[in-house]
Design an enzyme around this catalytic site. Structure first.
Site, short mmCIF file in Angstrom:
data_model
loop_
_atom_site.label_atom_id
_atom_site.label_comp_id
_atom_site.label_asym_id
_atom_site.label_seq_id
_atom_site.Cartn_x
_atom_site.Cartn_y
_atom_site.Cartn_z
N CYS A 1 -3.35 28.18 -1.85
CA CYS A 1 -4.26 28.50 -0.76
C CYS A 1 -3.67 28.15 0.60
O CYS A 1 -4.13 28.64 1.63
CB CYS A 1 -5.59 27.78 -0.95
SG CYS A 1 -6.95 28.53 -0.05
N LYS B 1 -2.63 31.05 2.99
CA LYS B 1 -3.58 31.95 3.65
C LYS B 1 -3.34 31.96 5.15
O LYS B 1 -2.69 31.08 5.72
CB LYS B 1 -5.01 31.54 3.31
CG LYS B 1 -5.49 30.28 4.00
CD LYS B 1 -6.86 29.84 3.49
CE LYS B 1 -7.95 30.82 3.85
NZ LYS B 1 -9.28 30.35 3.38
N GLY C 1 -8.49 45.42 -13.92
CA GLY C 1 -7.68 45.02 -12.80
C GLY C 1 -6.56 46.00 -12.53
O GLY C 1 -6.67 47.19 -12.83
N HIS C 2 -5.47 45.49 -12.02
CA HIS C 2 -4.36 46.34 -11.61
C HIS C 2 -3.09 45.50 -11.65
O HIS C 2 -3.14 44.27 -11.50
CB HIS C 2 -4.61 46.86 -10.18
CG HIS C 2 -3.66 47.93 -9.74
ND1 HIS C 2 -3.64 49.18 -10.31
CD2 HIS C 2 -2.71 47.94 -8.79
CE1 HIS C 2 -2.71 49.92 -9.72
NE2 HIS C 2 -2.13 49.17 -8.79
#
Length: 708
Positions: free
Chosen positions: A365, A368, A483-484
């Site tokens: 995180c 970000k 999903g992908h």
């Protein structure tokens, strides 16, 4: 120019002496590394204990960390994936290493350096594996009696080490004498034990009770169960002189779990160390295109053995030296010689810490975007519109039963190299947006980016990642619904993003505000993940601190939702990339101008090592952007009870440290706080604490000291 895509999978099973030296060799000489190969090391612990220093640790002559090699750090430096898992079996035909609680690992080549287990411990504590033994040894106290079964070097040296700790030791021998390798060595060992007033019981019956078993070693039983050729007496895997397993050219074995069939040697750290260059070279040759003939190895006939006395003698530590039929000592100069050898071995790895590259950008995180460019971009997107909501999860509709449908999205470049663990941590992190809204997670969609590599490697990375995702979802009764996938280009590595869907009854839905005077703020667990990961990349985070952090991060916070709801939670958020102050600022933004918060600095807990690292100047790469939130301390947030932390860099750094899998911050009625804390701690959230209270802004301003 990017490196060629990887084509092969090499798994190193175990963190023994051979493997750590192989990794060091590949780090120091990258051209000797197997070409186009993804390498994974699997170990049940994040550190490997150097057996040569273990008796000195038991005798309290050395601290435990002096004997520990940081496997996670060594793997990072060497560009090797570290997987912390218990190995449970092997399927040579399928080329799969079986692990507890997670999918097996596929391999093209597998190297075994697993150490050994004590052969016949009975009800006594086994000296091997070393890690649980060392934890057991640290709990022993001076004056305790200690009966040790065994007559080899380990039993003698440990008896002397415990004697130095003030314990009353006794040795139980199966036969008439010690077995230290020669008659001269046996006599020297018995003299040393006699001088230390350690009695020997000869021909002790097998049923005689003992506290500690040093009764020889065996290789793990699952090696024989896998159908590998093994020595009947020790279970060690039989190999060719090249260290390739007989009849299995895709497998290699070294250290205490391997045995060259035509040139057998007893288990010894000496041969494990000497075999490392041959093992490294033959793994490379085996994976070359085309494969090259393997190099044979003939180990030395004899090994020098140095046995310390633990330092019990008033004149100071001494040691014996054995080589073949010759025994010398005890002597202080032999002890100093042993110290130089042991410390030189460990220095090979300590020096690598100082060779770490310049600071790299943080992942997880902490990767970000900062709050300022995010807010500015959103404002420009619709200049005339109202401010966009900053809730953790968006309400996207309602179901037939009237429950609200919530959705959130989160993800980042892989925080850790282990794809299963990364999948698990990313999912726990992403689900916290729903939990912070009072919702239950129903389903998830995943966007997985894998690096350019051979199809078999991409398949393995995808499987392990999705299995890590499902390790979180399955206990929740939630589904991975689709999903992908993408292939990363230009050197891009593994990344995972998740869309998380959930439901909540309207009356149970929490926003980030409004906060109300009279409420308290409860933090569910410690802070500090950002600085610990940043320091780990620089080689400055202690292995024990990273172990504690990763264990804490893997604790699902789903049980918090009903517990907080039962105690009147009225507003909540999760502490993630913007740090505690940044996300508390969002709660205040959702509450209007009439409230303020008094934070109890002393109640804010940190993961082990985090405050010390912040004080030393370590910080996540997102922390400077988060520092803008420190302005809140001059406005609606007041620190109270900071004590010695007041104004410290460590406290300020902790307040803006970006968190991955961070805690929930919940507002509760003050009267509910004691019962809520008891419930959370009973559910395994032992570090949960009330860290502040909500007051009216007018009262806070009146209580603040006047400027100047």
């Amino acid at each position: 120019m990017n490196a060629a895509p990887e084509r092969h999978l090499l798994v190193l099973a175990g963190g023994g002496h051979s493997h750590v030296l192989v990794l060091r060799r590949w780090l120091m000489r990258p051209h000797t590394r197997p070409p186009r190969t993804r390498i994974t090391l699997v170990s049940r612990h994040g550190t490997a204990l150097y057996s040569g220093l273990l008796p000195a640790v038991v005798a309290a002559l050395e601290p435990p960390e002096a004997a520990a090699i940081d496997l996670r750090r060594l793997c990072t430096l060497a560009g090797v994936t570290f997987v912390q898992a218990e190995i449970t079996g092997l399927d040579p035909k399928a080329r799969e290493l079986q692990l507890a609680g997670r999918p097996p690992l596929r391999f093209d080549r597998l190297s075994l350096d697993l150490g050994a287990v004590t052969a016949t411990p009975g009800e006594a504590m086994a000296v091997k594996p070393l890690e649980p033994f060392l934890a057991w040894a640290e709990r022993r106290r001076a004056g305790e009696p200690l009966v040790i079964r065994g007559g080899g070097a380990a039993a003698v040296e440990l008896a002397l080490a415990f004697r130095a700790r003030g314990m009353a030791c006794q040795l139980l021998l199966q036969g008439e004498s010690l077995h230290l390798g020669s008659a001269a060595a046996n006599r020297a060992g018995e003299r040393l034990l006699s001088q230390a007033a350690i009695p020997i019981q000869r021909r002790a019956p097998a049923e005689a009770p003992a506290d500690l078993a040093c009764t020889g070693s065996r290789a793990p039983a699952w090696l024989a169960a896998a159908g590998l050729p093994v020595d009947p007496g020790s279970g060690r895997v039989l190999t060719e002189s090249s260290l390739a397993v007989i009849g299995h050219p895709e497998l290699f074995a070294s250290g205490d779990c391997g045995l060259i069939a035509a040139d057998p040697r007893p288990p010894s750290g000496v041969w494990a160390v000497r075999s490392a260059p041959v093992l490294a070279e033959n793994l490379r040759r085996s994976l070359a295109e085309p494969a090259r003939p393997l190099r044979p190895w003939r180990p030395q006939a004899r090994a020098l053995q140095l046995l310390g006395d633990g330092g019990w003698h008033p004149a100071g530590p001494r040691a014996l030296a054995f080589y073949g039929p010759v025994a010398v000592g005890p002597s202080a100069w032999i002890w100093r010689w042993k110290q130089r050898i042991d410390r030189a071995f460990m220095a090979r790895f300590a020096a690598l810490q100082a060779m770490a590259a310049a600071a790299m950008a943080c992942r997880g995180c902490a990767a970000k975007l900062g709050a300022a460019p995010l807010a500015a971009a959103l404002a420009r997107l619709d200049p005339d519109g109202p401010p966009r909501p900053v809730e953790d999860a968006a309400v996207v509709g309602s179901g037939a039963d009237g429950h609200l449908l919530l959705q959130s999205v989160d993800g980042f470049p892989a925080l850790v190299d282990d794809p299963w663990l990364n999948g698990r941590l990313t999912t726990l992190h992403a689900c916290s947006d729903l939990w912070a809204s009072g919702a239950a997670v129903d389903s998830v969609q995943a966007l997985v980016t894998v690096p350019e590599a051979a199809a078999a490697i991409q398949e393995e990375l995808l499987l392990q990642t999705l299995a890590g995702v499902c390790s979180v979802l399955d206990p929740l009764g939630a589904a991975l619904v689709g999903g992908h996938t993408l292939e990363g280009r230009d050197g891009a590595g593994l990344a995972l993003a998740l869309t998380v869907n959930g439901t909540v009854a309207p009356a149970a839905h929490w926003g980030k505000g409004p906060l109300r005077p009279g409420e308290v703020l409860l933090l569910s667990r410690p802070l500090g993940s950002g600085v610990l990961f940043a320091a780990a990349m620089a080689g400055a985070a202690a292995p024990s601190c990273m172990e504690a952090l990763l264990e804490g991060m893997q604790h699902s916070q789903a049980p918090l939702v009903p517990l907080l709801a039962a105690h009147g939670c009225r507003a909540c958020t999760d502490i993630t990339g913007f740090g505690l102050l940044g996300h508390l600022g969002e709660m205040l933004d959702a509450s209007g101008a009439g409230v303020a918060v008094e934070l109890e600095a002393a109640a804010i807990s940190a993961y082990p090592g985090a405050l010390e690292l912040l004080e030393r100047g370590f910080a996540s790469t997102l922390a400077p952007a988060n520092a803008a939130a420190l302005a809140l301390l001059e406005g609606p947030v007041q620190l109270v009870g900071a004590g010695g932390l007041a104004g410290s860099a460590a406290l300020a750094g902790l307040l803006i440290d970006p968190q991955t899998c961070g805690p929930l911050l919940a507002a509760l009625p003050a009267a509910e706080a004691p019962a809520a804390l008891a419930a959370l701690r009973g559910a395994g959230f032992g570090a949960a604490a009330v860290i502040g209270r909500v007051v009216s802004r007018r009262a806070a301003d009146a209580a603040s000291p006047a400027p100047g």
